[in-house]
Design a protein around this motif. Structure first.
Motif, PDB file in Angstrom:
ATOM      1  N   GLU A 150      17.487  41.616  17.329  1.00  0.00           N
ATOM      2  CA  GLU A 150      16.263  41.103  16.721  1.00  0.00           C
ATOM      3  C   GLU A 150      15.067  41.987  17.079  1.00  0.00           C
ATOM      4  OE1 GLU A 150      13.642  37.012  16.286  1.00  0.00           O
ATOM      5  OE2 GLU A 150      15.468  37.012  17.495  1.00  0.00           O
ATOM      6  N   ALA A 155      15.261  45.216  15.129  1.00  0.00           N
ATOM      7  CA  ALA A 155      14.917  45.033  13.720  1.00  0.00           C
ATOM      8  C   ALA A 155      13.418  44.879  13.542  1.00  0.00           C
ATOM      9  CB  ALA A 155      15.643  43.810  13.162  1.00  0.00           C
ATOM     10  N   MET A 156      12.772  44.166  14.438  1.00  0.00           N
ATOM     11  CA  MET A 156      11.318  44.003  14.351  1.00  0.00           C
ATOM     12  C   MET A 156      10.607  45.335  14.509  1.00  0.00           C
ATOM     13  SD  MET A 156      10.950  40.480  16.566  1.00  0.00           S
ATOM     14  CE  MET A 156       9.161  40.447  16.553  1.00  0.00           C
ATOM     15  N   ALA A 162      11.098  47.268  11.203  1.00  0.00           N
ATOM     16  CA  ALA A 162      10.598  46.656   9.967  1.00  0.00           C
ATOM     17  C   ALA A 162       9.262  47.263   9.550  1.00  0.00           C
ATOM     18  CB  ALA A 162      10.461  45.150  10.139  1.00  0.00           C
ATOM     19  N   THR A 210       5.223  41.827  11.920  1.00  0.00           N
ATOM     20  CA  THR A 210       6.057  40.878  12.658  1.00  0.00           C
ATOM     21  C   THR A 210       5.236  40.325  13.824  1.00  0.00           C
ATOM     22  OG1 THR A 210       6.970  42.517  14.178  1.00  0.00           O
ATOM     23  CG2 THR A 210       8.112  42.234  12.083  1.00  0.00           C
ATOM     24  N   HIS A 242      16.260  40.766   5.855  1.00  0.00           N
ATOM     25  CA  HIS A 242      15.836  39.907   6.957  1.00  0.00           C
ATOM     26  C   HIS A 242      16.965  38.991   7.383  1.00  0.00           C
ATOM     27  CE1 HIS A 242      13.966  36.283   8.727  1.00  0.00           C
ATOM     28  NE2 HIS A 242      13.030  37.093   9.181  1.00  0.00           N
ATOM     29  N   HIS A 251       9.258  31.080   7.847  1.00  0.00           N
ATOM     30  CA  HIS A 251       9.216  32.334   8.599  1.00  0.00           C
ATOM     31  C   HIS A 251       8.224  33.350   8.022  1.00  0.00           C
ATOM     32  CE1 HIS A 251      13.596  31.494  10.070  1.00  0.00           C
ATOM     33  NE2 HIS A 251      12.690  30.823  10.741  1.00  0.00           N
ATOM     34  N   TRP A 308      13.954  37.509  13.230  1.00  0.00           N
ATOM     35  CA  TRP A 308      14.738  38.633  12.708  1.00  0.00           C
ATOM     36  C   TRP A 308      16.138  38.682  13.307  1.00  0.00           C
ATOM     37  CZ3 TRP A 308      12.752  42.177   9.082  1.00  0.00           C
ATOM     38  CH2 TRP A 308      11.413  41.949   8.729  1.00  0.00           C
ATOM     39  N   ALA A 342      18.836  40.042  10.883  1.00  0.00           N
ATOM     40  CA  ALA A 342      18.501  41.232  10.096  1.00  0.00           C
ATOM     41  C   ALA A 342      19.624  42.268  10.140  1.00  0.00           C
ATOM     42  CB  ALA A 342      17.206  41.852  10.614  1.00  0.00           C
ATOM     43  N   ASP A 400      18.069  37.438   0.492  1.00  0.00           N
ATOM     44  CA  ASP A 400      16.715  37.220   1.012  1.00  0.00           C
ATOM     45  C   ASP A 400      15.859  36.461   0.008  1.00  0.00           C
ATOM     46  OD1 ASP A 400      16.943  38.322   3.529  1.00  0.00           O
ATOM     47  OD2 ASP A 400      15.924  40.201   3.037  1.00  0.00           O
TER      48      ASP A 400
END
Length: 245
Positions: free
Chosen positions: A35, A38-39, A42, A46, A150, A157, A171, A174, A182
């Motif tokens: 997570e 992924a953040m 992205a 976030t 995501h 969210h 996330w 993700a 999505d």
């Protein structure tokens, strides 16, 4: 600080709110690692990561408000929904991480067949309702290029303010997935907002989105009921399935 709010709690993870800090406790530390990665990758806003421990991640609050909640009319404007669509397009156009995300493959098909059988055998849903949605869900099992998705893009969210996206939460799912999943997750129970989302997102596959509405709902009804949630609440998963009739 007025106390501790339990945002989500089940056997896999718990999310607590303490003032403006959200604490996510996960039974699988690797999921928190994925997570956080992924953040960082992205291309859209976030929540800020305040600190990390092996099984806990602390996140700062996002400005603005969520697009809405499942089962209630969304207070967000069409422009806010369109902004969410544009943000999702930006995400989908970014090179994806190596982790696999949500796709409709052989394993999902097997899970779907099992769930459909159990829903009917257990008397949870009528056979005709399950069979109709099983037929609609078939369109999700199509060739699709995996993109940066995501994976759990519920309307709770996605936060907006002044018709702009201020951030996207959660996330943990993700990865490389079906982009229509999505879009379907975001508009689940808010089908009237799909046009607004696509005005910001651009070209999409509405048939696949509708298929994912049915597929996601069929797969989730028993899990939700077993974990203290109510899929029969107005506007929620069972109503989504009934709409296909």
């Amino acid at each position: 600080m007025d106390g501790i709010e339990v945002v989500v709690a089940h056997s896999e993870r718990v999310t607590l709110r303490v003032g403006d800090v959200f604490l996510k406790v996960d039974a699988d530390p690797a999921r928190l690692d994925a997570e956080a990665a992924a953040m960082a990758a992205a291309p859209i806003p976030t929540a800020p990561i305040l600190w990390r421990q092996p099984s806990v991640i602390a996140l700062g609050a996002l400005p603005g408000t969520a697009l809405g909640v499942l089962g209630e009319p969304s207070p967000a404007s069409p422009a806010a929904w369109a902004a969410a669509g544009a943000a999702i397009r930006t995400l989908h156009d970014t090179p994806p991480p190596g982790r696999r995300g949500r796709n409709a493959g052989a394993r999902v098909r097997a899970d779907l067949e099992t769930e459909c059988g159990l829903l009917v055998a257990g008397g949870l849903l009528p056979a005709a309702l399950v069979e109709r949605n099983r037929a609609v869900a078939e369109a999700a099992f199509r060739p699709a290029t995996p993109l940066f998705t995501h994976g759990d893009l519920q309307i709770t969210h996605v936060f907006t303010e002044n018709d702009q996206v201020t951030g996207v939460l959660d996330w943990s799912e993700a990865g490389q997935g079906d982009p229509m999943f999505d879009l379907a997750t975001l508009t689940l129970g808010h089908e009237d907002r799909l046009g607004d989302v696509l005005s910001g997102y651009g070209p999409a596959d509405p048939v696949a989105i509708r298929a994912w509405w049915s597929l996601r709902s069929l797969l989730n009804v028993r899990w939700l009921a077993d974990h203290g949630f109510d899929p029969f609440a107005p506007g929620c998963e069972v109503d989504v399935l009934r709409a296909r009739m």
